[in-house]
Write a protein that holds these residues in place. Structure first.
Motif, short mmCIF file in Angstrom:
data_model
loop_
_atom_site.label_atom_id
_atom_site.label_comp_id
_atom_site.label_asym_id
_atom_site.label_seq_id
_atom_site.Cartn_x
_atom_site.Cartn_y
_atom_site.Cartn_z
N LEU A 166 0.81 -1.21 0.00
CA LEU A 166 0.00 0.00 0.00
C LEU A 166 0.85 1.27 0.00
CD1 LEU A 166 -2.82 -1.30 2.27
CD2 LEU A 166 -3.13 -0.35 0.00
N ILE A 167 2.06 1.21 0.58
CA ILE A 167 2.93 2.38 0.48
C ILE A 167 3.28 2.60 -1.00
CG2 ILE A 167 5.20 3.32 1.03
CD1 ILE A 167 5.07 1.67 3.63
N GLY A 168 3.58 1.50 -1.67
CA GLY A 168 3.91 1.62 -3.09
C GLY A 168 2.69 1.46 -3.98
N PHE A 169 1.53 1.85 -3.45
CA PHE A 169 0.30 1.61 -4.22
C PHE A 169 0.35 2.32 -5.57
CE2 PHE A 169 -4.10 2.64 -5.38
CZ PHE A 169 -4.59 1.36 -5.46
N TRP A 170 0.86 3.58 -5.56
CA TRP A 170 1.02 4.29 -6.83
C TRP A 170 2.44 4.04 -7.31
CZ3 TRP A 170 -1.53 8.08 -3.27
CH2 TRP A 170 -2.93 8.04 -3.42
N TYR A 171 2.66 2.79 -7.75
CA TYR A 171 4.03 2.34 -7.99
C TYR A 171 4.65 2.94 -9.24
CZ TYR A 171 1.28 -0.76 -10.91
OH TYR A 171 0.39 -1.24 -11.81
N ASP A 172 3.82 3.62 -10.07
CA ASP A 172 4.43 4.18 -11.27
C ASP A 172 5.30 5.39 -10.95
OD1 ASP A 172 2.19 5.42 -10.50
OD2 ASP A 172 1.23 5.54 -12.46
N ASN A 173 5.18 5.89 -9.72
CA ASN A 173 6.10 6.94 -9.27
C ASN A 173 7.24 6.27 -8.51
OD1 ASN A 173 7.46 8.94 -7.93
ND2 ASN A 173 5.62 10.12 -7.47
N ASP A 174 8.45 6.52 -8.98
CA ASP A 174 9.61 5.83 -8.43
C ASP A 174 9.78 6.09 -6.93
OD1 ASP A 174 11.77 4.10 -8.91
OD2 ASP A 174 13.13 5.79 -8.69
N ALA A 175 9.48 7.33 -6.50
CA ALA A 175 9.67 7.67 -5.09
C ALA A 175 8.77 6.80 -4.21
CB ALA A 175 9.35 9.14 -4.86
N ALA A 177 7.59 3.76 -4.92
CA ALA A 177 8.09 2.39 -4.92
C ALA A 177 9.29 2.28 -3.99
CB ALA A 177 8.45 1.97 -6.34
N SER A 178 10.17 3.30 -4.00
CA SER A 178 11.35 3.27 -3.13
C SER A 178 10.93 3.33 -1.66
CB SER A 178 12.26 4.46 -3.42
OG SER A 178 12.60 4.47 -4.76
N ALA A 179 9.91 4.15 -1.36
CA ALA A 179 9.44 4.24 0.03
C ALA A 179 8.93 2.88 0.50
CB ALA A 179 8.35 5.29 0.14
N GLY A 180 8.22 2.18 -0.39
CA GLY A 180 7.73 0.85 -0.04
C GLY A 180 8.87 -0.10 0.22
N LYS A 181 9.88 -0.04 -0.64
CA LYS A 181 11.03 -0.93 -0.47
C LYS A 181 11.75 -0.62 0.84
CE LYS A 181 12.83 -0.30 -4.57
NZ LYS A 181 13.85 -0.23 -5.62
N LYS A 182 11.87 0.67 1.13
CA LYS A 182 12.57 1.07 2.36
C LYS A 182 11.84 0.50 3.58
CE LYS A 182 14.27 5.20 4.74
NZ LYS A 182 14.34 6.66 4.67
N ALA A 183 10.51 0.65 3.57
CA ALA A 183 9.73 0.11 4.69
C ALA A 183 9.96 -1.38 4.81
CB ALA A 183 8.25 0.42 4.47
N PHE A 184 9.93 -2.07 3.68
CA PHE A 184 10.06 -3.53 3.70
C PHE A 184 11.43 -3.95 4.20
CE2 PHE A 184 9.78 -7.82 1.86
CZ PHE A 184 8.50 -8.13 2.26
N ILE A 185 12.48 -3.28 3.72
CA ILE A 185 13.83 -3.70 4.07
C ILE A 185 14.13 -3.39 5.54
CG2 ILE A 185 16.27 -3.27 3.61
CD1 ILE A 185 15.40 -2.85 0.65
N ALA A 258 4.12 8.10 1.62
CA ALA A 258 3.92 8.12 0.17
C ALA A 258 2.64 7.39 -0.22
CB ALA A 258 5.12 7.47 -0.53
N GLY A 259 2.13 6.53 0.64
CA GLY A 259 0.92 5.78 0.32
C GLY A 259 -0.31 6.67 0.40
N PRO A 260 -1.46 6.15 -0.03
CA PRO A 260 -2.71 6.90 0.10
C PRO A 260 -2.97 7.26 1.56
CG PRO A 260 -3.02 4.96 -1.26
CD PRO A 260 -1.65 4.85 -0.67
N THR A 261 -3.59 8.42 1.80
CA THR A 261 -3.77 8.90 3.17
C THR A 261 -4.59 7.96 4.06
OG1 THR A 261 -3.56 11.12 2.33
CG2 THR A 261 -4.42 10.90 4.53
N PRO A 262 -5.68 7.33 3.57
CA PRO A 262 -6.39 6.39 4.45
C PRO A 262 -5.50 5.25 4.91
CG PRO A 262 -7.70 6.88 2.51
CD PRO A 262 -6.36 7.47 2.27
N VAL A 263 -4.54 4.86 4.04
CA VAL A 263 -3.60 3.81 4.42
C VAL A 263 -2.73 4.28 5.57
CG1 VAL A 263 -1.59 2.53 3.63
CG2 VAL A 263 -3.59 2.74 2.16
N SER A 264 -2.27 5.55 5.49
CA SER A 264 -1.48 6.10 6.58
C SER A 264 -2.29 6.07 7.86
CB SER A 264 -1.08 7.54 6.26
OG SER A 264 -0.51 7.61 4.99
N ALA A 265 -3.58 6.35 7.75
CA ALA A 265 -4.43 6.38 8.93
C ALA A 265 -4.58 4.98 9.52
CB ALA A 265 -5.80 6.94 8.58
#
Lengths: 647, 102
Positions: A166-175, A177-185, A258-265
């Motif tokens: 969900l952080i990388g939900f809008w994965y077509d934006n590189d930033a 996708a990187s945020a998602g990877k960072k969270a995962f790693i 970087a994810g959608p705001t409801p996800v952050s919530a």
């Protein structure tokens, strides 16, 4: 044999599995039918499976609440890992602690699903979004309902996966996708320690049956040496610092915005990030055997609370402020469980879920109205345009700032009172953090909703209040952010601390156990925390309403300090220099020197040898039948000569 | 009545076999190669019959019938192949039939 603690009454029921199953059915629906049936059906199914799970959770909660103290509802579904003496069951349980958690997960979760229906409505990945969100709900429910540590770990990893998706939900934006990877790693780092902790626990239990159920861990934990318990609990806590964004593994949470705001919530404020607190409360029997671990937990929590709050002072992105505030509030929860006030930690978890989800959804409403703008310097004066968001956001801000009467006040005060009794130093830190919290939250509030509107004309023309489906969750959460605190009043008020009394059978050591401070002291402590909260609000008012030029002057005068905060203590840069870049370089060297040279070299070399041999051997294959006939003849003659010669 | 000794037949058989083998090895015309193979078969037949007579046993004679049967079948198949090769490539030169060569 499954040993049961004396105070616990286990009752086997058959309806618990519906709680995670309903959202799971939602996941299947969204994956296989979501795109075909259209948005309306997805909008109906997505929130309603969670609502149904909430109703079942409510039934479970009422059963536990009305039942005898220490009642545990249990449903053993199947034997999951029967290997030798190991027999881990896929079993769900609901005790007082789990009952509170499932209500938060499905209740707040439902409101956020509802909110998402509008917030995400124009997104092309609508069905995918609800599939992930429902999957998250399933994983989180498994986490909090698991009756053993391994099943908890399954949920633990499941929520991590959904967080990544969900952080990388809008994965077509590189930033993103990187945020998602960072969270995962970053979470992998913590989870590696968590796994080692589980292995060590298994290993130190020695022979005999292992169900890994929490009651078995509590029972057998007592027979372990203190060193082992300390080691195991510290390793598990490292896992918690990853999942719950504590020092030193908090770095992924701000980027997760970087994810959608409801996800952050939902994930990065109300539920998933509190998993670490839940885990420690769940394993309280083990942690209570390891005073050193508890001290570490409390210290890390208090330090994180202040550390993240100071960064939050200068952030200008509305969601980043809330992210650092979440890290800070999680610090309070760890401080609570660290000083042995498990019920206070869970109480703050509950109230925080309400007001922080409210604040995130409110910020989503603001971002929605501003057409995607997140910079608070470009907002201001939104009170006129977004009356409902304004009012509910104010309630949330008052609650998190710790103003008396609101939920955050009671839970934070309970933590501070216990911290003072156990560790005055940490209490001091937490008090500073509380003042900072009040300041940066009201700074955010003033900059966004009061003063002059600093948006450009185009944005201003389009400012509008969000539709009903988005404001209803805000109002419900605002109400909860007020009344949610009254389940756990201080001992000397009205009905007192019902919440801790309810949780006591599940997490032990209720507020009464650890030498409760007497009345005068408690009132004095409360006065201190009210004072710092009001002081923080007053300073924010002075800085951002009365004399708006003050912050710039201060920033200019303490340039270095301001730069340090603005750059978030350079922690990301430090980690990049210490870990990321060396590992990337090592990977580069391994790629070039080992992978290309050695591995590829060996593979290509084997091919080359075969090729060269073939090139030489193929001269014998002339394709001329008569050459073959000649070699046949020669061979025959040689064999004949050999056999004749041998006699 | 003087009988021809078996060794003479054997010598004749060796000579015929050698001629056949050399024919197979050195000639390039597939038909000739084919005929040389027939020669080798018949050289062996001769030796079979000679030994059968010397041993006063019928085994060798029976074996010859088998060889002749197989040879007939082989001749039919072989000639058909040669015919097919000729139709496709307009040659029966063994050196020129090299399509499968590397």
């Amino acid at each position: 044999m499954h040993e049961v603690q004396p105070a616990v009454v286990v009752e086997n029921v058959t309806f618990l599995w519906w709680i995670p199953l309903l959202p799971a059915l939602g996941v299947l629906f969204h994956i296989f039918l979501g795109r075909r049936v259209g948005k309306t059906a997805v909008s109906v199914v997505g929130p309603s499976v969670v609502a149904a799970a909430f109703i079942v959770s409510l039934v479970a909660f009422i059963r536990v609440w009305l039942g005898p103290p220490g009642l545990v509802l249990q449903q053993v579904l199947w034997s999951w890992l029967p290997v030798g003496s190991l027999d881990v069951r896929f079993a769900l349980q609901v005790d007082a602690l789990s009952a509170v958690m499932i209500l938060v997960v499905t209740g707040v979760g439902f409101l956020i699903h509802l909110y998402s229906v509008v917030y995400m409505h124009d997104d092309p990945g609508y069905a995918r979004y609800f599939a992930y969100l429902n999957l998250f709900t399933v994983a989180m429910l498994v986490l909090v309902m698991a009756d053993n540590l391994l099943l908890l770990f399954v949920g633990w990893e499941g929520v991590g996966l959904c967080s990544y998706l969900l952080i990388g939900f809008w994965y077509d934006n590189d930033a993103n996708a990187s945020a998602g990877k960072k969270a995962f790693i970053v979470n992998r780092v913590g989870d590696a320690a968590f796994l080692v902790g589980i292995f060590w626990l298994f290993w130190s239990f020695g022979p005999g049956s292992h169900t890994f159920s929490f009651s078995e861990i509590a029972e057998r934990g007592r027979q372990l040496s203190p060193a082992v318990v300390t080691g195991v609990t510290l390793l598990l806590f490292v896992g918690a610092t990853g999942k719950s964004a504590q020092l030193p593994l908090y770095v992924w949470l701000p980027d997760a915005m970087a994810g959608p705001t409801p996800v952050s919530a939902l994930i990065h404020a109300a539920t998933m990030v509190t998993a670490g607190v839940y885990m420690i409360a769940r394993l309280h029997a083990l942690y209570e055997l390891a005073p050193i671990s508890l001290d570490v937990v409390a210290t890390v929590g208090a330090l994180t609370a202040v550390f993240a709050a100071t960064i939050g002072l200068v952030q200008t992105d509305i969601k980043k402020v809330l992210a650092y505030s979440t890290i800070s509030q999680l610090g309070y929860m760890f401080l609570a469980v660290g000083v042995g006030a498990f019920s206070a930690g869970i109480f703050h978890l509950l109230t925080h879920a309400f007001f922080k989800a409210l604040l995130f959804l409110g910020s989503g409403s603001v971002i929605h109205a501003m057409g995607g703008e997140q910079d608070i310097r470009k907002m201001g004066g939104l009170r006129r345009y977004l009356p409902v968001t304004y009012a509910t956001f104010l309630v949330g801000t008052l609650a998190i700032a710790g103003v008396p009467g609101f939920a955050g006040f009671f839970s934070k005060d309970m933590i501070l009172a216990r911290a003072y009794a156990e560790a005055p130093m940490l209490w001091g830190l937490a008090l500073v953090g509380a003042g900072l919290t009040a300041f940066y939250m009201f700074r955010l509030f003033f900059l966004v909703f009061l003063g002059e509107c600093r948006a450009d004309a185009h944005t201003r023309a389009h400012l509008h209040e969000s539709p009903r489906t988005m404001t209803i969750p805000l109002v419900v959460l605002a109400v909860l952010s007020v009344v949610g605190g009254y389940v756990g009043l201080p001992e000397f008020l009205a009905w007192g601390d019902r919440f801790s009394a309810f949780l006591a059978p599940a997490v032990g050591g209720s507020a009464h156990a650890g030498g409760h401070p007497h009345l005068a002291l408690e009132v004095a402590l409360m006065g201190a925390s009210v004072f710092v909260a009001l002081a923080g609000i007053a300073v924010a008012y002075r800085f951002y309403i009365q004399a708006p030029q003050t912050p710039q002057q201060l920033a200019a005068r303490w340039r270095r300090a301001y730069q340090l905060l603005w750059n978030k203590y350079y922690v990301d840069e430090l980690y990049a220099a210490l870990f990321v870049r060396p590992i990337v370089q090592l990977a580069h060297v391994l790629w070039r020197q080992f992978d290309v040279a050695v591995v590829d070299g060996a593979v290509n070399g084997a091919g080359g040898v075969v090729q060269e041999t073939g090139r030489w051997l193929r001269r014998w294959q002339t394709g001329n039948v008569q050459h073959y006939a000649l070699s046949l003849l020669v061979g025959t003659l040689l064999l004949l000569g050999y056999f004749l010669g041998r006699g | 009545m003087t009988t021809v000794p078996a060794s003479w037949y054997v010598v004749l058989g060796i000579l015929l076999f050698t001629i056949g083998a050399l024919g197979v090895l050195v000639r390039r015309n597939l038909i000739i190669v084919f005929m040389a193979i027939e020669l080798m078969l018949n050289a062996v037949n001769l030796v079979f019959v000679a030994f059968a007579r010397q041993q006063q046993a019928m085994d060798g004679q029976v074996m010859v019938f088998f060889v002749m049967t197989v040879a007939a079948a082989e001749a039919a198949v072989g000639l058909a192949i040669i015919l097919a090769v000729f139709r496709n490539r307009e040659t029966v030169n063994a050196d020129e039939v090299n399509l499968l060569r590397w």
